[in-house]
Structures are given as C-alpha cells and as structure tokens.
Design a protein around this motif. Structure first.
Motif, mmCIF file in Angstrom:
data_model
loop_
_atom_site.group_PDB
_atom_site.id
_atom_site.type_symbol
_atom_site.label_atom_id
_atom_site.label_comp_id
_atom_site.label_asym_id
_atom_site.label_seq_id
_atom_site.Cartn_x
_atom_site.Cartn_y
_atom_site.Cartn_z
ATOM 1 N N GLY A 18 -4.580 10.924 1.576
ATOM 2 C CA GLY A 18 -3.555 10.130 1.344
ATOM 3 C C GLY A 18 -2.325 10.799 0.865
ATOM 4 N N THR A 19 -2.482 11.888 0.496
ATOM 5 C CA THR A 19 -1.246 12.957 0.158
ATOM 6 C C THR A 19 -0.581 13.403 1.381
ATOM 7 N N ALA A 20 -1.468 13.735 2.497
ATOM 8 C CA ALA A 20 -0.755 14.088 3.619
ATOM 9 C C ALA A 20 -0.217 12.803 4.561
ATOM 10 N N LEU A 21 -0.768 11.545 4.251
ATOM 11 C CA LEU A 21 -0.382 10.571 5.026
ATOM 12 C C LEU A 21 1.178 10.004 4.383
ATOM 13 N N PHE A 22 1.346 10.420 3.069
ATOM 14 C CA PHE A 22 2.653 9.814 2.604
ATOM 15 C C PHE A 22 3.700 10.884 2.932
ATOM 16 N N ALA A 23 3.060 12.174 2.900
ATOM 17 C CA ALA A 23 4.222 13.199 3.344
ATOM 18 C C ALA A 23 4.605 13.067 4.822
ATOM 19 N N GLY A 48 9.845 5.941 5.910
ATOM 20 C CA GLY A 48 9.851 4.897 4.931
ATOM 21 C C GLY A 48 11.438 4.984 4.581
ATOM 22 N N LEU A 49 11.976 6.090 4.415
ATOM 23 C CA LEU A 49 13.438 5.939 4.317
ATOM 24 C C LEU A 49 14.242 5.285 5.429
ATOM 25 N N ALA A 50 13.891 5.819 6.614
ATOM 26 C CA ALA A 50 14.445 5.162 7.835
ATOM 27 C C ALA A 50 14.168 3.632 7.830
ATOM 28 N N ILE A 51 13.233 3.075 7.519
ATOM 29 C CA ILE A 51 13.022 1.804 7.505
ATOM 30 C C ILE A 51 13.769 0.995 6.585
ATOM 31 N N SER A 52 14.013 1.451 5.327
ATOM 32 C CA SER A 52 15.141 0.967 4.398
ATOM 33 C C SER A 52 16.686 0.834 5.284
ATOM 34 N N ALA A 53 16.782 2.085 5.894
ATOM 35 C CA ALA A 53 18.046 2.001 6.456
ATOM 36 C C ALA A 53 18.120 1.180 7.591
ATOM 37 N N ARG A 54 17.258 0.938 8.309
ATOM 38 C CA ARG A 54 17.134 -0.038 9.289
ATOM 39 C C ARG A 54 17.219 -1.446 9.077
ATOM 40 N N GLN A 108 0.948 -1.111 0.185
ATOM 41 C CA GLN A 108 0.038 0.012 -0.215
ATOM 42 C C GLN A 108 0.918 1.316 0.003
ATOM 43 N N PHE A 109 2.086 1.186 0.756
ATOM 44 C CA PHE A 109 2.853 2.435 0.869
ATOM 45 C C PHE A 109 3.575 2.614 -0.581
ATOM 46 N N ALA A 110 3.946 1.394 -1.288
ATOM 47 C CA ALA A 110 4.446 1.616 -2.465
ATOM 48 C C ALA A 110 3.542 2.310 -3.525
ATOM 49 N N VAL A 111 2.009 2.064 -3.536
ATOM 50 C CA VAL A 111 1.155 2.623 -4.212
ATOM 51 C C VAL A 111 0.973 4.112 -3.989
ATOM 52 N N LEU A 112 1.078 4.479 -2.684
ATOM 53 C CA LEU A 112 1.216 5.952 -2.256
ATOM 54 C C LEU A 112 2.305 6.604 -2.849
ATOM 55 N N ALA A 113 3.288 5.936 -2.573
ATOM 56 C CA ALA A 113 4.686 6.310 -3.214
ATOM 57 C C ALA A 113 4.562 6.823 -4.703
ATOM 58 N N GLN A 114 3.950 5.929 -5.444
ATOM 59 C CA GLN A 114 4.062 5.915 -6.817
ATOM 60 C C GLN A 114 3.214 6.998 -7.280
ATOM 61 N N LEU A 115 1.916 7.217 -6.560
ATOM 62 C CA LEU A 115 1.141 8.168 -7.212
ATOM 63 C C LEU A 115 1.337 9.437 -6.716
ATOM 64 N N SER A 116 2.256 9.560 -5.715
ATOM 65 C CA SER A 116 2.753 10.924 -5.161
ATOM 66 C C SER A 116 3.798 11.442 -6.172
ATOM 67 N N ALA A 117 4.591 10.438 -6.772
ATOM 68 C CA ALA A 117 5.860 10.606 -7.374
ATOM 69 C C ALA A 117 5.188 11.065 -8.946
ATOM 70 N N LEU A 118 4.166 10.098 -9.416
ATOM 71 C CA LEU A 118 3.747 10.154 -10.700
ATOM 72 C C LEU A 118 2.388 10.626 -11.119
ATOM 73 N N LEU A 136 -7.525 6.766 1.208
ATOM 74 C CA LEU A 136 -6.547 7.370 1.084
ATOM 75 C C LEU A 136 -6.166 7.617 -0.583
ATOM 76 N N VAL A 137 -7.150 6.789 -1.203
ATOM 77 C CA VAL A 137 -7.017 7.079 -2.750
ATOM 78 C C VAL A 137 -8.391 6.914 -3.261
ATOM 79 N N GLU A 138 -8.657 7.421 -4.142
ATOM 80 C CA GLU A 138 -9.998 7.503 -4.984
ATOM 81 C C GLU A 138 -10.031 7.368 -6.421
#
Lengths: 139, 139
Positions: free
Chosen positions: B101-106, B112-118, B39-49, B80-82
DNA sequence: GCAATCCTGTTGGCATACAAACGAAAAGGT
DNA sequence: ACCTTTTCGTTTGTATGCCAACAGGATTGC
C-alpha cells in the motif's frame, strides 16, 4: 534542493466535491424526504419536457442506462411515474408522470429551489453566481 | 402579474456537483485504475497520518462507519492495508498501510495531483483557486 | 435487400453512501 | 461502585452509479 511532494487530501477538488455533495444531500433529505435527488431530477425533467423514452430521460438527467432504469423502477413502485411501450419504436419505453407525480413535483418545486439556496447560503450572491458558472465550465 | 416558477435542473447546484463529480471520477478511473477515489483517499490519509483506528480513518476521509468498513475491507482484500486490534482499547481496530500500500501510494501520488489538475483544466489558475475556496466554504 | 452498425432496454457485478439497530467496551458523573 | 452516556465496529436495507455483456429492434451503407 527538491520539494517533497505532498498530497493534501483536503485541497483536492474531488474530495471537496464529495464533501459539498454530502452536505447538499443532507439538506435535501431533510426538506424532501419523499424522494431522492436523482428521483427529483427525473420528476423535474418529465415535468418540464413531458413524457420521454427511458434512455432519453437518462440523458437529460445525466444517468446511464443502468442507473435510470433503477430510478424509474423505484418511482414506478411509488406510483409517481408510469411506463408504456412506444408504438413507433418497439424498443422504447415511454416514461411519464402520473397525476400523483405531477402533484408531488408541483408541491415540492419551490422547496427544491430553496434547497439549492440553502446549500449556497454560506456564500454571497456574487460568489454563488461565480461558483455556478465555474462548475458549469467543468461539466 | 406573477412569474410562473421554473425549476431549471441544469442550474441547480446539486445537479452541477453531480456532473462535475462524474467527470472527475472518469478522469480518475482512467489514470489510476488500481483503486477508487475513496480508496485513494484512505491511502493518502494513512500515508500522511500513520495508522489510525477505523472510525478515526472514516472521519479524516469523510466517510461514515458503514462506508469506511467496506472500503477498508476491500483494501485489505487487495493487500494494501491491514488491520490489527488495539491493545489499549479493545473496541478499536487499527488500520495501517502494508508495504504494498505504501509503495502504491508513493507511485501514484503525483498522478493523483495530476488528476486534480486535469479536472480543473478548463479554468484559469485564478479561477481554479477561487473555485476551491468557494467549495471549501460550502463544506 | 441485406449486412454492418447503432440504439434501447435489461441484467449482473462491483463500489460507494447513509440510516437504523445492535453488542461490546470505554468514559463520565454522582 | 454504579449507572448513564459515548464510542466503536458490525450488519442489514435501500439507493445511487458505472461497467460490461446481451438481445432485439431500428438505421444506414452499399
């Protein structure tokens, strides 16, 4: 002067892991259609370690209680494993390979190794070794 | 003199991938309980694209049609999306972020980046870079 | 000896994942 | 224009995978 933070999905470990796993599962399903990767893991551990209690089997295949139960149920339905009550501990369910399960694993073990090799094929031997080492450290 | 072939489950790429993924998902769920990784991946791509058709969204997040539909449905249920019909192509369903959805991703992007780092924490910076490079080549 | 704790297996619920089959719509070729 | 092929979204079925809650048996502490 602040850099706007970007979240590049393609660069996140989780996403890369998912994509590589997808490719690996595709290779596996083509090569060994009879069982799934997790089912094959169960056959491998029973073959290597002999009969185990269901929970113990879950631990050596990295599955929790709910998951291993489903896998064992489906393998039982396929006649590849069988379960019997443990007289020592009446909570326990001992899971063991049937003759058919033993035969299937023996027949497909080399294919299993080939699947791993094929998954790693795009890398050189040194890179393959490095990748496995790094992954093991993230366990 | 033939070496008996052994299948060491712990050394197989597929098994290592599964274990590392399990650890990553645990870290993710603790840090961002509101949504799942996909779900986070979807939010990320909608946010970016920006808004995308459901199928296109599935492609940029590496999910097939059946999977992306389920994810979009659950995100829609959470507000979060429509989705809206595409007037240009009546087969298409356009998926876009809601304000929520925009607010949550922001609010969660840095996490999210910290999770990758961890997830990569046990490795040195050089090893982390190498791992990501190698994984990307297995895609 | 017995209460608190732990372990084992089961169940229900939720969320990926993919295959296969389908209907509707769009695109392409001739 | 017409037919074939693609694309898009949907549904069904199967298989992980985890959490939370539960019951019954085993273990431990005291």
């Amino acid at each position: 002067m602040e850099t706007p933070l970007k979240y590049a999905l393609e660069d996140q470990v989780g996403f890369l892991l998912r994509r590589v796993t997808q490719r690996h599962l595709t290779i596996f399903n083509e090569a060994i259609p009879e069982v799934t990767t997790t089912q094959f893991a169960v056959l491998a551990q029973l073959s290597a370690l002999g009969p185990l209690s269901q929970n113990h089997l879950g631990r050596v295949t990295a599955m929790d209680g709910a998951t291993i139960k489903g896998v064992v149920d489906r393998l039982t339905r396929q006649g590849l494993v069988e379960t019997s009550p443990d007289p020592e501990d009446r909570r326990r369910l001992t899971v063991s390979l049937t003759a058919e399960g033993t035969a299937l694993f023996a027949a497909r073990m080399e294919t299993g190794l080939a699947i791993s090799a094929r998954t790693l094929d795009p890398l050189t031997a040194a890179e393959q070794a490095q990748l496995l080492t790094l992954l093991a450290r993230l366990t």
